[in-house]
Write a protein that holds these residues in place. Structure first.
Motif, PDB file in Angstrom:
ATOM      1  N   PHE A 193       0.857  -1.180   0.000  1.00 14.65           N
ATOM      2  CA  PHE A 193       0.000   0.000   0.000  1.00 14.65           C
ATOM      3  C   PHE A 193       0.900   1.238   0.000  1.00 14.65           C
ATOM      4  CE2 PHE A 193       0.714  -1.536   4.317  1.00 14.65           C
ATOM      5  CZ  PHE A 193       1.301  -0.435   4.915  1.00 14.65           C
ATOM      6  N   GLY A 194       0.284   2.405  -0.091  1.00 18.37           N
ATOM      7  CA  GLY A 194       1.036   3.651   0.003  1.00 18.37           C
ATOM      8  C   GLY A 194       0.729   4.619  -1.129  1.00 18.37           C
ATOM      9  N   ALA A 195       1.340   5.777  -1.081  1.00 20.89           N
ATOM     10  CA  ALA A 195       1.200   6.773  -2.137  1.00 20.89           C
ATOM     11  C   ALA A 195       1.709   6.183  -3.452  1.00 20.89           C
ATOM     12  CB  ALA A 195       1.986   8.034  -1.782  1.00 20.89           C
ATOM     13  N   HIS A 196       1.181   6.681  -4.570  1.00 17.62           N
ATOM     14  CA  HIS A 196       1.522   6.061  -5.860  1.00 17.62           C
ATOM     15  C   HIS A 196       1.240   7.020  -7.009  1.00 17.62           C
ATOM     16  CE1 HIS A 196      -2.566   5.023  -4.543  1.00 17.62           C
ATOM     17  NE2 HIS A 196      -2.911   5.227  -5.807  1.00 17.62           N
ATOM     18  N   TRP A 197       1.755   6.654  -8.183  1.00 17.07           N
ATOM     19  CA  TRP A 197       1.529   7.447  -9.385  1.00 17.07           C
ATOM     20  C   TRP A 197       0.134   7.188  -9.951  1.00 17.07           C
ATOM     21  CZ3 TRP A 197       6.672   6.163 -12.399  1.00 17.07           C
ATOM     22  CH2 TRP A 197       7.758   6.696 -11.676  1.00 17.07           C
ATOM     23  N   ASN A 198      -0.309   8.133 -10.756  1.00 13.44           N
ATOM     24  CA  ASN A 198      -1.615   7.981 -11.403  1.00 13.44           C
ATOM     25  C   ASN A 198      -1.583   8.690 -12.747  1.00 13.44           C
ATOM     26  OD1 ASN A 198      -4.322   7.485 -11.947  1.00 13.44           O
ATOM     27  ND2 ASN A 198      -5.000   9.331 -10.880  1.00 13.44           N
ATOM     28  N   VAL A 228      -5.889  -2.660   5.167  1.00 13.34           N
ATOM     29  CA  VAL A 228      -4.617  -3.238   5.609  1.00 13.34           C
ATOM     30  C   VAL A 228      -3.834  -3.734   4.405  1.00 13.34           C
ATOM     31  CG1 VAL A 228      -5.507  -3.945   7.870  1.00 13.34           C
ATOM     32  CG2 VAL A 228      -5.595  -5.552   5.931  1.00 13.34           C
ATOM     33  N   GLY A 229      -2.556  -3.848   4.569  1.00 10.50           N
ATOM     34  CA  GLY A 229      -1.732  -4.515   3.574  1.00 10.50           C
ATOM     35  C   GLY A 229      -1.500  -5.939   4.039  1.00 10.50           C
ATOM     36  N   ALA A 230      -1.661  -6.896   3.128  1.00  9.33           N
ATOM     37  CA  ALA A 230      -1.439  -8.304   3.458  1.00  9.33           C
ATOM     38  C   ALA A 230      -0.116  -8.751   2.850  1.00  9.33           C
ATOM     39  CB  ALA A 230      -2.589  -9.153   2.937  1.00  9.33           C
ATOM     40  N   PHE A 231       0.675  -9.473   3.635  1.00 12.50           N
ATOM     41  CA  PHE A 231       2.002  -9.923   3.210  1.00 12.50           C
ATOM     42  C   PHE A 231       2.160 -11.413   3.514  1.00 12.50           C
ATOM     43  CE2 PHE A 231       2.190  -5.587   4.697  1.00 12.50           C
ATOM     44  CZ  PHE A 231       2.998  -4.905   3.803  1.00 12.50           C
ATOM     45  N   GLN A 232       2.760 -12.128   2.592  1.00 16.81           N
ATOM     46  CA  GLN A 232       3.163 -13.506   2.852  1.00 16.81           C
ATOM     47  C   GLN A 232       4.509 -13.745   2.187  1.00 16.81           C
ATOM     48  OE1 GLN A 232       0.540 -16.727   1.551  1.00 16.81           O
ATOM     49  NE2 GLN A 232       1.318 -18.031   3.193  1.00 16.81           N
ATOM     50  N   TRP A 280      -3.476  -5.205  -1.242  1.00 17.13           N
ATOM     51  CA  TRP A 280      -4.023  -4.053  -0.506  1.00 17.13           C
ATOM     52  C   TRP A 280      -5.491  -4.362  -0.226  1.00 17.13           C
ATOM     53  CZ3 TRP A 280      -2.625   1.607  -2.199  1.00 17.13           C
ATOM     54  CH2 TRP A 280      -3.150   2.527  -1.276  1.00 17.13           C
ATOM     55  N   SER A 281      -5.769  -4.715   1.009  1.00 16.11           N
ATOM     56  CA  SER A 281      -7.123  -5.114   1.400  1.00 16.11           C
ATOM     57  C   SER A 281      -7.924  -3.927   1.910  1.00 16.11           C
ATOM     58  CB  SER A 281      -7.048  -6.187   2.494  1.00 16.11           C
ATOM     59  OG  SER A 281      -8.319  -6.425   3.068  1.00 16.11           O
TER      60      SER A 281
END
Length: 250
Positions: free
Chosen positions: A105-110, A218-222, A204-205
């Motif tokens: 997740f986080g800020a990003h380009w568009n 939340v961000g999910a990580f595995q 990115w949930s």
């Protein structure tokens, strides 16, 4: 001793010319044959690996997603972290520092053509991978990203499994929002994966299908020590594209 008649000399010279022409023709034939063989060798060197790869691909394409790679036990338990950056679009070429490796997740380009990455492209190498800031936009739209590090990138068998996994996802259905992308060196992407882990899944949930309360995101990580289609299938079943901030966007 009598000198040979002129007619005899002409005959000898003519015979010599015939032999020379015959030798030239044989030499030319040999040269052409060698060139043909060299050409065929060059073509074979280029074509045979492609045919072998296609043959290998066809074998893996007949393997179910959850049977590709290692068992799910090579992966750690999925963890989550409170997300931020929803609708936080920054100008293209603005670098963003992400606090996790890899980001979920986080800020990003568009910007069209740059972010998010194409829906039809499922597998990226290091030379063609979009910037992180573009891929995080994909995460906001519901994609699951399989990240693989340089250890995996050097393992042709592991890469073949990732490519086969990527081919399981088409470009006709939103449920196939998947990308496999390399995690580059620490100088380019930042921190490394946890010790002994070489593959990571992120999503990115929204906090549940249809959830609109951004505080629940939340961000999910595995993380995994090897490639596992079985673990990926479970991860994507748990976190479908519909469980994301913008599931209806490409």
């Amino acid at each position: 001793m009598a000198k040979p008649a002129k007619t005899d000399r002409k005959a000898v010279i003519e015979e010599m010319r015939k032999k020379q022409k015959s030798a030239d023709r044989r030499r030319g034939t040999v040269i052409v044959a060698v060139c043909v063989l060299v050409g065929l060798g060059i073509i074979a060197a280029a074509v045979v690996p492609i045919l072998l790869n296609k043959h290998e691909d066809s074998k893996l394409d007949n393997v179910a997603l959850d049977k590709l790679g290692s068992a799910a036990s090579v992966c750690q338990k999925t963890t989550t972290q409170k997300a931020d950056g929803n609708q936080n679009h920054v100008p293209v070429d603005t670098p963003v520092t992400y606090t996790t490796a890899p980001p979920a997740f986080g800020a990003h380009w568009n910007q069209a053509g740059l972010a998010p990455a194409s829906f039809s492209k499922k597998f990226y190498t290091a030379d063609e991978r979009p910037p992180l800031e573009a891929l995080v936009h994909n995460l906001e739209h519901g994609y699951t990203i399989l990240w693989y590090d340089q250890t995996i990138a050097k393992d042709s068998s592991a890469v073949d499994n990732i490519k086969a996994i990527a081919r399981k996802f088409g470009d006709e259905n939103y449920r196939d929002k998947f990308i496999a992308a390399p995690w580059l060196s620490s100088d380019e992407d930042g921190a490394k994966f946890p010790d002994g882990q070489h593959v990571a899944f992120t999503h990115w949930s929204a906090g549940g299908n249809g959830e609109t309360d951004t505080t629940k995101q939340v961000g999910a990580f595995q993380y995994c020590s090897d490639v596992s289609g079985a673990a990926l299938k479970t991860f994507m079943d748990t976190y479908p594209y519909t469980d994301s901030p913008e599931p209806d966007a490409m």
